[in-house]
Design a protein around this motif. Sequence first.
Motif, PDB file in Angstrom:
ATOM      1  N   GLY A 171       0.637  -0.727   0.058  1.00  0.00           N
ATOM      2  CA  GLY A 171      -0.212  -0.169   0.191  1.00  0.00           C
ATOM      3  C   GLY A 171       0.818   1.177  -0.476  1.00  0.00           C
ATOM      4  O   GLY A 171       1.670   1.499   1.093  1.00  0.00           O
ATOM      5  N   ALA A 172       0.513   2.372  -1.081  1.00  0.00           N
ATOM      6  CA  ALA A 172       1.854   3.168  -1.136  1.00  0.00           C
ATOM      7  C   ALA A 172       0.709   4.281  -0.695  1.00  0.00           C
ATOM      8  O   ALA A 172       0.922   5.503  -2.004  1.00  0.00           O
ATOM      9  CB  ALA A 172       2.615   3.323  -2.592  1.00  0.00           C
ATOM     10  N   ASP A 194       2.409  -1.113  -4.786  1.00  0.00           N
ATOM     11  CA  ASP A 194       1.039  -1.304  -5.117  1.00  0.00           C
ATOM     12  C   ASP A 194       0.503  -1.727  -5.943  1.00  0.00           C
ATOM     13  O   ASP A 194       1.079  -1.959  -6.814  1.00  0.00           O
ATOM     14  CB  ASP A 194       0.766  -0.313  -4.577  1.00  0.00           C
ATOM     15  CG  ASP A 194      -0.863   0.550  -4.490  1.00  0.00           C
ATOM     16  OD1 ASP A 194      -1.664   0.755  -4.955  1.00  0.00           O
ATOM     17  OD2 ASP A 194      -0.857   1.449  -3.795  1.00  0.00           O
ATOM     18  N   ARG A 195      -0.602  -1.377  -6.882  1.00  0.00           N
ATOM     19  CA  ARG A 195      -1.377  -1.556  -8.182  1.00  0.00           C
ATOM     20  C   ARG A 195      -1.357  -0.397  -8.866  1.00  0.00           C
ATOM     21  O   ARG A 195      -1.523  -0.285  -9.696  1.00  0.00           O
ATOM     22  CB  ARG A 195      -2.581  -2.351  -7.749  1.00  0.00           C
ATOM     23  CG  ARG A 195      -2.514  -3.668  -7.589  1.00  0.00           C
ATOM     24  CD  ARG A 195      -3.650  -4.603  -7.471  1.00  0.00           C
ATOM     25  NE  ARG A 195      -3.861  -5.849  -7.464  1.00  0.00           N
ATOM     26  CZ  ARG A 195      -3.925  -6.790  -6.439  1.00  0.00           C
ATOM     27  NH1 ARG A 195      -4.745  -5.816  -5.271  1.00  0.00           N
ATOM     28  NH2 ARG A 195      -3.228  -7.723  -6.504  1.00  0.00           N
ATOM     29  N   ARG A 196      -1.210   0.559  -8.172  1.00  0.00           N
ATOM     30  CA  ARG A 196      -1.707   2.847  -8.941  1.00  0.00           C
ATOM     31  C   ARG A 196      -0.052   2.352  -8.954  1.00  0.00           C
ATOM     32  O   ARG A 196       0.631   3.348  -8.540  1.00  0.00           O
ATOM     33  CB  ARG A 196      -2.239   2.959  -7.661  1.00  0.00           C
ATOM     34  CG  ARG A 196      -3.326   3.039  -7.398  1.00  0.00           C
ATOM     35  CD  ARG A 196      -4.272   3.735  -6.438  1.00  0.00           C
ATOM     36  NE  ARG A 196      -3.424   3.478  -5.435  1.00  0.00           N
ATOM     37  CZ  ARG A 196      -2.941   4.081  -4.133  1.00  0.00           C
ATOM     38  NH1 ARG A 196      -3.961   4.774  -4.119  1.00  0.00           N
ATOM     39  NH2 ARG A 196      -2.269   4.132  -2.848  1.00  0.00           N
ATOM     40  N   ALA A 199       1.245   6.287  -7.579  1.00  0.00           N
ATOM     41  CA  ALA A 199       1.284   5.801  -5.784  1.00  0.00           C
ATOM     42  C   ALA A 199       2.864   5.841  -5.912  1.00  0.00           C
ATOM     43  O   ALA A 199       3.910   5.554  -5.174  1.00  0.00           O
ATOM     44  CB  ALA A 199      -0.012   5.185  -5.820  1.00  0.00           C
ATOM     45  N   ALA A 214       2.017  -4.592  -7.453  1.00  0.00           N
ATOM     46  CA  ALA A 214       1.773  -5.393  -6.129  1.00  0.00           C
ATOM     47  C   ALA A 214       1.172  -7.027  -6.817  1.00  0.00           C
ATOM     48  O   ALA A 214       1.767  -8.420  -6.201  1.00  0.00           O
ATOM     49  CB  ALA A 214       0.326  -5.193  -5.339  1.00  0.00           C
ATOM     50  N   SER A 229      -2.886  -0.954   3.281  1.00  0.00           N
ATOM     51  CA  SER A 229      -3.923  -0.809   2.440  1.00  0.00           C
ATOM     52  C   SER A 229      -5.546  -1.187   2.943  1.00  0.00           C
ATOM     53  O   SER A 229      -5.536  -1.150   4.385  1.00  0.00           O
ATOM     54  CB  SER A 229      -3.710  -2.429   1.295  1.00  0.00           C
ATOM     55  OG  SER A 229      -3.791  -3.370   1.996  1.00  0.00           O
TER      56      SER A 229
END
Length: 336
Positions: A171-172, A194-196, A199, A214, A229
């Motif tokens: 989680g970012a 992270d998936r974004r 970020a 991620a 997250s």
Amino acid sequence: MITAPGCAEVQAVPAPVAAPGEVVVDVRRAGICGTDVELFTGEMAYVLSGVATYPLRIGHEWMGVVSELGDGVDPAWTGRRVTADTMLGCGRCRRCRRGAQHVCAHRGELGARDGRPGALAEKVAVPVTALHALPDTVDDAAGALVEPGGNALRAVRGARLAEGDRCLILGAGTIGLLCAQFARATGAETHVADRREGALDVARDLGIEGVWSADALPDLPWDAVIDASNDPSVPARALGLVEPGGRIVCIGLAGSPSLIDTRDLALADVAAVGVLSASPGLAGTIEAFAAGTVDPRPLVAATVSLEDLPAVLAGTRPEGSGPGPKIHVRMDEPGR
């Protein structure tokens, strides 16, 4: 003021008065966090349980200058730049007497529970016992990030990192990126996932050693994994990733229950730590910010006025925002 789920507006309200043992602070800057957004949408657990009801004034990440004193308050506080603890215990129960007011069953929470209006206003009243003075080396922007910083510091302390350990933060967002900075300051090899992509770009700009999608983590042994997250599947994933004998830390809160297999926890001799509140980490965060070992200011994407806030809560990204995850509100002049 949030007047109902999905409805927020700027209102004129009576100015706070400093009760005995309290001060009034002229707020200079305040931040918006995920809790504030969930209070706006009505999805936050406190709304669902009834400890937070509308209308509600939010704001628990903030700083300002002490302007009024209640009876019994040391006059030396006048004019001091401060922030304050969000968690306001009863001061009488067993938990409070042990210094754990942040888990007091009868606590107030500034801007999050009924009874304590928050700091997204020109003035806020708080007990003097909750105050933390800010040195000149912690500017207003950093001062309004002490509260999320305290949460992140506590998460990293919970991971018990030593120099040379390898830490993964899942989680970012604001907390995750602050965790990464505090983890790096311990001498640990620090990674963020992270998936974004946006970020992850911020994590790269901060110079974090390992920055990963991620969905494409490297096959490395992780001595500690921090879940920062809001994904209910991540605690179980953290448990699957951490080394036997390691630690997982849960500071992120999902909107639905997270499930782990405690057999995996026990058979791998893994310690699981939960973190609520910045309270025991506020002083250490101020010290780290003052020393420059952690700099939270690159996380601020935009600074807006109070009048701009309802649109921000509704999901509008301010025009010209930078890549960071945090939006700040300035009370002393129009947003910029």
